[in-house]
Motif scaffolding. Structure first.
Motif, PDB file in Angstrom:
ATOM      1  N   THR A 104       0.858  -1.183   0.000  1.00 42.04           N
ATOM      2  CA  THR A 104       0.000   0.000   0.000  1.00 42.04           C
ATOM      3  C   THR A 104       0.897   1.237   0.000  1.00 42.04           C
ATOM      4  OG1 THR A 104      -0.172   0.054   2.403  1.00 42.04           O
ATOM      5  CG2 THR A 104      -1.905  -1.132   1.211  1.00 42.04           C
ATOM      6  N   SER A 105       0.413   2.288  -0.618  1.00 33.71           N
ATOM      7  CA  SER A 105       1.214   3.503  -0.758  1.00 33.71           C
ATOM      8  C   SER A 105       1.493   4.168   0.588  1.00 33.71           C
ATOM      9  CB  SER A 105       0.515   4.486  -1.692  1.00 33.71           C
ATOM     10  OG  SER A 105      -0.764   4.823  -1.163  1.00 33.71           O
ATOM     11  N   ASP A 106       0.749   3.788   1.610  1.00 36.33           N
ATOM     12  CA  ASP A 106       0.983   4.389   2.930  1.00 36.33           C
ATOM     13  C   ASP A 106       1.711   3.448   3.891  1.00 36.33           C
ATOM     14  OD1 ASP A 106      -1.033   2.579   3.468  1.00 36.33           O
ATOM     15  OD2 ASP A 106      -2.207   3.971   4.696  1.00 36.33           O
ATOM     16  N   CYS A 107       2.267   2.331   3.372  1.00 38.98           N
ATOM     17  CA  CYS A 107       3.025   1.464   4.285  1.00 38.98           C
ATOM     18  C   CYS A 107       4.297   2.203   4.705  1.00 38.98           C
ATOM     19  CB  CYS A 107       3.314   0.107   3.656  1.00 38.98           C
ATOM     20  SG  CYS A 107       4.693   0.058   2.521  1.00 38.98           S
ATOM     21  N   ARG A 109       7.537   3.992   5.131  1.00 43.92           N
ATOM     22  CA  ARG A 109       8.375   4.552   4.065  1.00 43.92           C
ATOM     23  C   ARG A 109       9.661   3.753   3.847  1.00 43.92           C
ATOM     24  NH1 ARG A 109      12.619   8.401   4.060  1.00 43.92           N
ATOM     25  NH2 ARG A 109      12.387   8.600   6.310  1.00 43.92           N
ATOM     26  N   ARG A 112       8.972   0.637   1.847  1.00 46.47           N
ATOM     27  CA  ARG A 112       8.861   0.960   0.416  1.00 46.47           C
ATOM     28  C   ARG A 112      10.241   1.188  -0.196  1.00 46.47           C
ATOM     29  NH1 ARG A 112       5.069   4.759   2.304  1.00 46.47           N
ATOM     30  NH2 ARG A 112       6.382   6.429   1.485  1.00 46.47           N
ATOM     31  N   ARG A 116      11.822  -0.965  -3.211  1.00 44.36           N
ATOM     32  CA  ARG A 116      12.118  -0.249  -4.456  1.00 44.36           C
ATOM     33  C   ARG A 116      13.622  -0.232  -4.756  1.00 44.36           C
ATOM     34  NH1 ARG A 116       9.689   4.191  -3.310  1.00 44.36           N
ATOM     35  NH2 ARG A 116      11.486   5.256  -2.475  1.00 44.36           N
ATOM     36  N   HIS A 126       7.637  -4.532  -7.900  1.00 47.44           N
ATOM     37  CA  HIS A 126       6.615  -4.139  -6.924  1.00 47.44           C
ATOM     38  C   HIS A 126       5.571  -3.228  -7.556  1.00 47.44           C
ATOM     39  CE1 HIS A 126       9.092  -0.531  -6.878  1.00 47.44           C
ATOM     40  NE2 HIS A 126       8.061   0.097  -6.334  1.00 47.44           N
ATOM     41  N   THR A 127       4.439  -3.154  -6.885  1.00 47.38           N
ATOM     42  CA  THR A 127       3.367  -2.240  -7.246  1.00 47.38           C
ATOM     43  C   THR A 127       2.878  -1.579  -5.972  1.00 47.38           C
ATOM     44  OG1 THR A 127       2.647  -3.647  -9.072  1.00 47.38           O
ATOM     45  CG2 THR A 127       1.041  -2.053  -8.240  1.00 47.38           C
ATOM     46  N   LEU A 128       2.672  -0.267  -6.042  1.00 50.61           N
ATOM     47  CA  LEU A 128       2.057   0.465  -4.925  1.00 50.61           C
ATOM     48  C   LEU A 128       0.582   0.674  -5.241  1.00 50.61           C
ATOM     49  CD1 LEU A 128       4.674   3.245  -4.084  1.00 50.61           C
ATOM     50  CD2 LEU A 128       4.230   1.126  -2.855  1.00 50.61           C
ATOM     51  N   VAL A 129      -0.272   0.351  -4.285  1.00 47.71           N
ATOM     52  CA  VAL A 129      -1.717   0.562  -4.465  1.00 47.71           C
ATOM     53  C   VAL A 129      -2.228   1.440  -3.330  1.00 47.71           C
ATOM     54  CG1 VAL A 129      -2.052  -1.636  -5.671  1.00 47.71           C
ATOM     55  CG2 VAL A 129      -2.374  -1.530  -3.206  1.00 47.71           C
ATOM     56  N   GLU A 130      -3.316   2.120  -3.591  1.00 48.05           N
ATOM     57  CA  GLU A 130      -3.929   2.938  -2.546  1.00 48.05           C
ATOM     58  C   GLU A 130      -4.593   2.034  -1.513  1.00 48.05           C
ATOM     59  OE1 GLU A 130      -3.586   6.267  -2.117  1.00 48.05           O
ATOM     60  OE2 GLU A 130      -2.171   5.985  -3.754  1.00 48.05           O
TER      61      GLU A 130
END
Length: 136
Positions: A104-107, A109, A112, A116, A126-130
């Motif tokens: 998730t985009s808010d996991c 930092r 992430r 990445r 990887h993919t970031l999702v809302e």
């Protein structure tokens, strides 16, 4: 099965503690001595299980891991010094080149950044999702 209160006190512990202590002693050392060269050889040949260096194990931490495993009814437990140590160890264990991670985009930092910048060098994409977007 013992009650949780009994497990909280005695679960995962050896009956006899080091130095005949009533509770598990806190071990504050980074290095452990060997009795002689023969003991070192037995250790490195895998014939003796014991602590060698604090980075690889500590009797106090191992006692806490055994107690938590007993309380949870688990086979074993692993404690980490930080959340990132737990996250990176888990990812290294589970992922290999060609795998894909969805975050998730808010996991956290740093998680992430780890995925990445570091795992991508090993062929993990990887993919970031809302958050809450289950269709993504």
């Amino acid at each position: 099965m013992p009650k949780d209160s009994t497990l909280a006190v005695h679960g995962g512990e050896e009956r006899r503690k080091a130095y005949d202590a009533v509770t598990t002693p806190i071990v504050c050392t980074a290095t452990y001595g060997f009795q002689d060269t023969a003991e070192i050889v037995r250790y490195f040949e895998g014939d003796l299980e014991r602590e060698e260096y604090g980075r690889y194990g500590n009797p106090t931490v191992r006692a806490a891991e055994r107690k938590i495993a007993a309380l949870e009814g688990a086979e074993d437990c692993a404690l980490f010094a930080s959340g990132m140590a737990a996250v990176t160890t888990t990812m290294f264990e589970l992922l290999k080149a060609g795998d894909h991670v969805i975050l998730t985009s808010d996991c956290y930092r740093r998680t992430r950044q780890f995925v990445r910048a570091f795992l991508s060098r090993f062929g993990v994409t990887h993919t970031l999702v809302e958050p809450g977007d289950s269709a993504a």
